[in-house]
Write an enzyme that holds these catalytic residues in place. Structure first.
Site, PDB file in Angstrom:
ATOM      1  N   HIS A 175      24.516 -47.098  11.997  1.00 36.73           N
ATOM      2  CA  HIS A 175      23.442 -46.474  12.767  1.00 36.73           C
ATOM      3  C   HIS A 175      22.270 -46.267  11.816  1.00 36.73           C
ATOM      4  O   HIS A 175      22.484 -45.940  10.644  1.00 36.73           O
ATOM      5  CB  HIS A 175      23.850 -45.089  13.299  1.00 36.73           C
ATOM      6  CG  HIS A 175      24.676 -45.089  14.535  1.00 36.73           C
ATOM      7  ND1 HIS A 175      25.747 -44.238  14.713  1.00 36.73           N
ATOM      8  CD2 HIS A 175      24.589 -45.811  15.691  1.00 36.73           C
ATOM      9  CE1 HIS A 175      26.286 -44.436  15.908  1.00 36.73           C
ATOM     10  NE2 HIS A 175      25.603 -45.387  16.519  1.00 36.73           N
ATOM     11  N   CYS A 273      24.050 -36.854  12.535  1.00 35.91           N
ATOM     12  CA  CYS A 273      24.832 -37.326  13.690  1.00 35.91           C
ATOM     13  C   CYS A 273      25.151 -36.174  14.640  1.00 35.91           C
ATOM     14  O   CYS A 273      25.281 -36.378  15.840  1.00 35.91           O
ATOM     15  CB  CYS A 273      26.150 -37.945  13.239  1.00 35.91           C
ATOM     16  SG  CYS A 273      25.975 -39.395  12.219  1.00 35.91           S
TER      17      CYS A 273
HETATM   18  N1  ARG Z   1      32.591 -42.161  15.310  1.00 37.98           N
HETATM   19  C1  ARG Z   1      31.240 -42.250  15.743  1.00 37.98           C
HETATM   20  C2  ARG Z   1      30.899 -43.691  16.068  1.00 37.98           C
HETATM   21  O1  ARG Z   1      31.325 -44.553  15.343  1.00 37.98           O
HETATM   22  C3  ARG Z   1      30.306 -41.701  14.724  1.00 37.98           C
HETATM   23  C4  ARG Z   1      28.887 -41.623  15.178  1.00 37.98           C
HETATM   24  C5  ARG Z   1      27.939 -41.180  14.122  1.00 37.98           C
HETATM   25  N2  ARG Z   1      26.681 -40.911  14.674  1.00 37.98           N
HETATM   26  C6  ARG Z   1      25.485 -41.209  14.120  1.00 37.98           C
HETATM   27  N3  ARG Z   1      24.424 -40.775  14.706  1.00 37.98           N
HETATM   28  N4  ARG Z   1      25.407 -41.972  13.060  1.00 37.98           N
HETATM   29  O2  ARG Z   1      30.238 -44.001  17.011  1.00 37.98           O
END
Ligand code: ARG
Length: 280
Positions: A175, A273
Site C-alpha cells: 500500500h 493503517c
Molecule cells: N492485513 C491488511 C491487508 O493486507 C493490512 C492492511 C494495512 N493497511 C494499510 N493501510 N497499509 O490488507
C-alpha cells in the site's frame, strides 16, 4: 562569530479528525501480504492494548477521533485507512482486492452515510487512503498490488484535483502508506518521507522532482513500517523502532511520538493503517 547550525523550521499542527476501529476481532487467519502468517499466534487483547495507546495519543494531541464498530469475521477492519477515502465531505468507498476483506467496503460506506458524508460507490478496485494520500492539493495514488489505476480516474472525476499515479513494486510495501508518509499537508519540497526502493524508476523520478528535500527512510525503519505514520504538520506518530526516521524528523523540527504496535504489524499494518482521515 558566525552560526553555521542549520535553521530548524517551526512546524505548525492542524487539528485532525480521524476514524478508527478498535481491533476486538483482530487475528491473522489468512495471508494477503508477506507480513501475515496465519500459523503464527496472535494476541487480540495485546492488539487492543497497543491500539489503545494510539487512540489515547490522538486524544492527547487534541484530534477529533471517531470510532466504527468492528465486525466479527473481519479481522483486518482495524486498518481503517483502507475503509475509504474522505475529502471535501465526500467519501469514496473502498472495493477490496481480496475476498477476505470485501465486506469491509459496505460496512465503512454505511458509517460514512450515517455520519453525514456524501458517499460515492466505487466501480474500480481500490483500498482507500491506504493507497491515496493528499499532499497540498494533489492526491498521490498508489497502484501495483491492491488499488487499480481505474480508481485514480474515479478520484479525478469526484474531487476535481490533480491525481498522480505512483507504481509500487515491492510486495512488502503493497500500500502507498507503507512506503510514503505525508508530514506536512502544505505540499512543500520537504513535506513527505518515502522509501525509494518501493517505487518504479518512473515514479521515483516524480517523487524526486516534486519533493527534492523529502526525508529518505532507510530499509531498517521501513521494515518496522516506520513510514506508516500519521502527522498533523508538527506531531508525527510513528513506530517507536524507526529510530533513524525519528532522528530525521527531529532535525527538521517535527515532534515524533513513538508507539509500539507490534501486534498489528503481524497483519502488515501500523499507525497510519489504523487511521482514516476525515476531511469535511
Ligand atoms: N492485513 C491488511 C491487508 O493486507 C493490512 C492492511 C494495512 N493497511 C494499510 N493501510 N497499509 O490488507
Amino acid at each position: 562569530m558566525t552560526d553555521n547550525s542549520p535553521v530548524v523550521p517551526t512546524r505548525v499542527a492542524t487539528t485532525r479528525s480521524v476514524l478508527m476501529c478498535r481491533p476486538e476481532h483482530f487475528t491473522v487467519s489468512y495471508r494477503i501480504n508477506p507480513w501475515m502468517n496465519p500459523e503464527a499466534p496472535t494476541d487480540t487483547s495485546l492488539a487492543v492494548q497497543q491500539w489503545e495507546t494510539l487512540y489515547e495519543k490522538y486524544l492527547e494531541l487534541g484530534y477529533d477521533v471517531h470510532l466504527i464498530e468492528g465486525v466479527p469475521g473481519l479481522p483486518d477492519m482495524v486498518y481503517a485507512a483502507n475503509g475509504g477515502y474522505v475529502l471535501d465531505g465526500i467519501a469514496y468507498g473502498a472495493l477490496f482486492e481480496y475476498p477476505e476483506r470485501q465486506a469491509e467496503g459496505p460496512a465503512y460506506m454505511e458509517w460514512f452515510g450515517a455520519h453525514g458524508f456524501d458517499v460515492r460507490e466505487p466501480t474500480a478496485t481500490n483500498e482507500g487512503e491506504g493507497d491515496m494520500l493528499l499532499v497540498g492539493d494533489t492526491i498521490y495514488a498508489g497502484t501495483g498490488f491492491r488499488t487499480d489505476v481505474a480508481s485514480h480516474d474515479e478520484l479525478r472525476a469526484i474531487y476535481g484535483r490533480e491525481v498522480v499515479t505512483l507504481h509500487l513494486t515491492d510486495p512488502s510495501f503493497y500500500h502507498l502508506d507503507t512506503a510514503f508518509a505525508v508530514l506536512d499537508s502544505d505540499g512543500g519540497p520537504d513535506s513527505v518521507a518515502y522509501l525509494p526502493k518501493a517505487f518504479s524508476p518512473e515514479s521515483l523520478a516524480i517523487l524526486k522532482e516534486r519533493f527534492p528535500d523529502a526525508i529518505i527512510v532507510n530499509d531498517e525503519d521501513a521494515a518496522v513500517l516506520g513510514l506508516n505514520s500519521f502527522s498533523d504538520g508538527r506531531n508525527v506518530v510513528i513506530a517507536a523502532r524507526a529510530v533513524d526516521f525519528e532522528r530525521q524528523l527531529r532535525d527538521r523540527g517535527f515532534v515524533p511520538h513513538g508507539l509500539d504496535l507490534s501486534e498489528l504489524l503481524l497483519g502488515g499494518g501500523g499507525v497510519k493503517c489504523c487511521t482514516l482521515e476525515l476531511r469535511r
